[in-house]
Design an enzyme around this catalytic site. Structure first.
Site, short mmCIF file in Angstrom:
data_model
loop_
_atom_site.label_atom_id
_atom_site.label_comp_id
_atom_site.label_asym_id
_atom_site.label_seq_id
_atom_site.Cartn_x
_atom_site.Cartn_y
_atom_site.Cartn_z
N ALA A 114 0.86 -1.19 0.00
CA ALA A 114 0.00 0.00 0.00
C ALA A 114 0.90 1.24 0.00
O ALA A 114 2.08 1.16 0.35
CB ALA A 114 -0.94 0.02 1.20
N PHE A 115 0.33 2.39 -0.38
CA PHE A 115 1.16 3.58 -0.54
C PHE A 115 1.78 4.04 0.77
O PHE A 115 2.75 4.79 0.78
CB PHE A 115 0.35 4.72 -1.18
CG PHE A 115 -0.45 5.52 -0.18
CD1 PHE A 115 -1.72 5.13 0.19
CD2 PHE A 115 0.08 6.67 0.37
CE1 PHE A 115 -2.45 5.86 1.11
CE2 PHE A 115 -0.65 7.41 1.29
CZ PHE A 115 -1.92 7.00 1.67
N LYS A 116 1.23 3.57 1.90
CA LYS A 116 1.78 4.00 3.19
C LYS A 116 3.25 3.60 3.34
O LYS A 116 3.97 4.19 4.14
CB LYS A 116 0.93 3.47 4.33
CG LYS A 116 -0.45 4.13 4.32
CD LYS A 116 -1.24 3.92 5.57
CE LYS A 116 -2.50 4.78 5.57
NZ LYS A 116 -3.48 4.37 4.53
N ASP A 117 3.70 2.60 2.58
CA ASP A 117 5.11 2.23 2.62
C ASP A 117 6.03 3.39 2.22
O ASP A 117 7.14 3.48 2.71
CB ASP A 117 5.38 1.05 1.69
CG ASP A 117 4.79 -0.26 2.22
OD1 ASP A 117 4.80 -0.48 3.45
OD2 ASP A 117 4.33 -1.07 1.40
N MET A 147 6.25 5.42 5.46
CA MET A 147 6.68 4.67 6.65
C MET A 147 8.11 4.17 6.49
O MET A 147 8.89 4.22 7.43
CB MET A 147 5.71 3.52 6.83
CG MET A 147 5.40 3.17 8.23
SD MET A 147 4.86 4.50 9.32
CE MET A 147 3.12 4.19 9.45
#
Ligand SMILES: *Cc1c(COP(=O)(O)O)cnc(C)c1O
Length: 463
Positions: free
Chosen positions: A110-113, A116
Site C-alpha cells: 500500500a502507498f503507506k510504505d 513509513m
C-alpha cells in the site's frame, strides 16, 4: 527550516524535532513556516532521474540542517531498497490522458510504505545520533500497522508495538504484522474493535508516567515527515507527463487527507498541478464539506475500501490553516467547535481558497464494485477498491487535454474478497511474498484494558 503549529501555541521546531514530536503540544499539526519552491528549471531537471535522486532534490529544502546530504542520501536509499519495482512509483496509461500511479510496490503493498519506510530510517538515524531509544505504539485497522512494522523491524533504536482489533483485519494484513521475527516487533491483538485500539492508544499518551517511562512516540498520519515523503511521487509523475511545460491533475482516494495534502504541497512548491481531486467512498465528509461548506461528522459506515472509512480527516486542519490565511486562532476555534458540535461551517473566503485547488467526488459501494469490473474488462487492470473509488471520481472530474493521474493506493491482493466479488477472480500476491501464508505467526492476545496493555509493553521492551 522551522515548523510551526496550526494552533499557534506550541514552540517552533526543526524538522527532526517536529518528526520526533508528531502532534504539537497545543493539539495542532506542524507545518513548514515557509514552503520552499522549485523553479521550472529545477523541475525540468528531475526528468529521467531515478526515484531516489528525485526524492533527495524534492525533500532536501524541508530538512534543513537536521541531516547532511550524505545522511539523507543513505536514508532514502535504505528506505526504498525493499520495493519490488525499480521505478518505485510507475505510471500506467489506461486511456487517452488517463493514468494510474502505482503506489503499491512497497513491502506491504500500500502507498503507506512510501512514508513509513522513510520515517523508519529517519527515526533510526536521528535516535542513534542522540543516543536515544523510543517505543513506537500505533493502532491500526490494517494498512498503517503493517507498514509501520515492516519499516521499523530490526532497527536498534526502536521497539514497535501495534494494536489491532482481534479477528477484524484481513488475513493478509494480519500476517504482515505477525510474521516478522525480529525481537523489536510486537503485534498485539486486542479483544475489541478499532475504536477500542485507538482509545487505548490515546489513554497511553495521556498517562504521562507511562509515556515518559517508555519514551512513547507516534508515527500516525499527522506526522509531517510522512506528508513530506508523499510529495515526491507527485513530482515524478507530473514530470513524466511533461511538467513543468504542461499541467497535470491528480485524483486521490482520500481518508485522513494526508496523501492529497502532499499533492497540495507539491503545487505550492511550483509543480503545475491543475486540479487535486478528493475521492471519497460513502464516508464522504470531505466531499460534503467542499460541496456545501459544512464540515459535519456522521457515523462511519463500513465499506469495501476500509482504509478510507473515517469520521474526521485529521490532516484537513493543515489545509484549513492556509485557507484561513495562516490564522491559528481561527483554526483553534474551528477545532474547538468540531469537538463540541461535531462540525463547523467553513467561511466563504476559506471555501473559495480551497476550491481554487481542490475538487471532490464520491463513489458508492455499487459504483466502486462496477468500476473494478469495468476497468478489468476494458484494460485488464485489477484495481483495489480504494483505487476504484479514485478512478470513478476521476472520470467525472477529468478535463480534456489535461492528463488525469489517479493514485493507485493499494495492491488488489490486499483486498481479495472485494475484488473477487467484483470480477470473479482472486488476485494473487506478488511472487516475492507468495510464502506469506506459510510463515509462522507471532502475536500476543490482550484484553481491551489499559493496565494490561501497558504491562505487556513494559515487559516486552525490557526483554
Ligand atoms: C490510508 C489509505 C488511504 C487514505 O489515505 P489518506 O492519506 O489517509 O487520505 C487510501 N487508500 C489506501 C489503500 C490506504 O491505505
Amino acid at each position: 527550516m522551522r515548523y510551526v503549529s496550526t494552533r499557534g501555541k506550541a514552540p517552533a521546531l526543526s524538522f527532526e524535532e517536529a518528526m520526533l514530536t508528531g502532534l504539537a503540544r497545543d493539539g495542532g499539526l506542524y507545518v513548514p513556516e515557509t514552503i520552499p519552491t522549485m523553479s521550472a528549471a529545477d523541475i525540468a531537471a528531475l526528468a529521467g532521474l531515478g526515484y531516489e535522486d528525485a526524492a533527495f532534490r524534492v525533500m532536501r529544502p524541508f530538512i534543513g540542517d537536521s541531516f547532511t546530504d550524505g545522511q539523507l542520501n543513505e536514508i532514502i536509499a535504505k528506505a526504498y531498497a525493499p520495493f519490488g519495482h525499480a521505478a518505485r512509483a510507475p505510471l500506467v496509461q489506461t486511456g487517452p490522458n488517463q493514468f494510474l500511479l502505482e503506489l503499491f510496490h512497497g513491502p506491504t503493498l500500500a502507498f503507506k510504505d512510501f512514508a513509513m519506510q522513510l520515517i523508519g530510517q529517519l527515526f533510526q538515524a536521528a535516535l542513534s545520533r542522540r543516543g536515544e531509544r523510543v517505543t513506537i505504539v500505533g493502532a491500526t485497522s490494517g494498512d498503517t500497522g503493517s507498514a509501520a512494522i515492516e519499516a521499523f523491524r530490526g532497527l536498534a533504536a526502536v521497539d514497535v508495538f501495534i494494536l489491532f482489533p482481534h479477528g477484524r483485519v484481513s488475513e493478509v494484513q494480519r500476517r504482515q504484522m505477525t510474521t516478522p521475527s525480529e525481537p523489536n516487533v510486537h503485534a498485539l491483538a486486542v479483544d475489541g474493535d478499532f475504536d477500542a485500539c485507538q482509545g487505548r492508544l490515546k489513554d497511553m499518551f495521556n498517562d504521562f508516567d507511562f509515556r515518559d517511562g517508555v519514551r512513547l512516540a507516534g508515527v500516525n498520519s499527522i506526522n509531517w515527515a510522512r506528508i513530506l515523503a508523499q510529495v515526491v511521487y507527485y513530482f515524478t509523475a507530473a514530470v513524466t507527463l511533461g511538467a513543468p511545460h504542461r499541467a497535470v491533475s491528480f485524483t486521490v482516494p482520500t481518508g485522513n487527507f494526508g496523501d492529497v495534502f502532499a499533492g497540495y504541497i507539491a503545487r505550492r512548491m511550483g509543480l503545475p498541478i491543475d486540479r487535486l481531486v478528493i475521492a471519497t467512498n460513502q464516508n464522504d465528509i470531505l466531499h460534503r464539506a467542499l460541496s456545501t461548506g459544512e464540515y459535519r461528522q456522521a457515523g462511519v459506515a463500513p465499506s469495501i475500501s476500509p482504509s478510507m472509512d473515517i469520521q474526521v480527516a485529521s490532516n484537513f486542519e493543515r489545509a484549513l490553516y492556509d485557507a484561513y490565511g495562516r490564522d491559528a486562532n481561527a483554526v483553534t476555534q474551528l477545532m474547538d467547535e468540531l469537538k463540541t458540535n461535531r462540525g463547523f461551517t467553513i467561511s466563504q473566503g476559506a471555501l473559495e481558497a480551497l476550491r481554487e485547488v481542490f475538487s471532490s467526488g464520491r463513489a458508492s459501494e455499487a459504483e466502486t464494485k462496477a468500476t473494478i469490473a469495468e476497468a478489468f474488462h476494458t484494460t485488464g487492470e485489477v484495481l483495489c477498491p480504494h483505487t476504484a473509488v479514485g478512478v470513478k471520481v476521476a472520470r467525472a472530474a477529468a478535463v480534456d487535454e489535461i492528463p488525469m493521474v489517479t493514485l493507485a493506493t493499494a495492491h488488489p491482493a490486499k483486498f481479495p474478497d472485494a475484488v473477487e466479488a467484483a470480477i470473479g477472480l482472486r488476485p494473487a500476491l506478488p511472487s516475492r511474498m507468495a510464502d506469506l501464508y506459510d510463515r509462522p505467526e507471532r502475536v500476543t492476545r490482550v484484553a481491551d484494558d489499559l493496565a494490561a496493555i501497558e504491562g505487556v509493553i513494559r515487559e516486552r521492551r525490557a526483554a
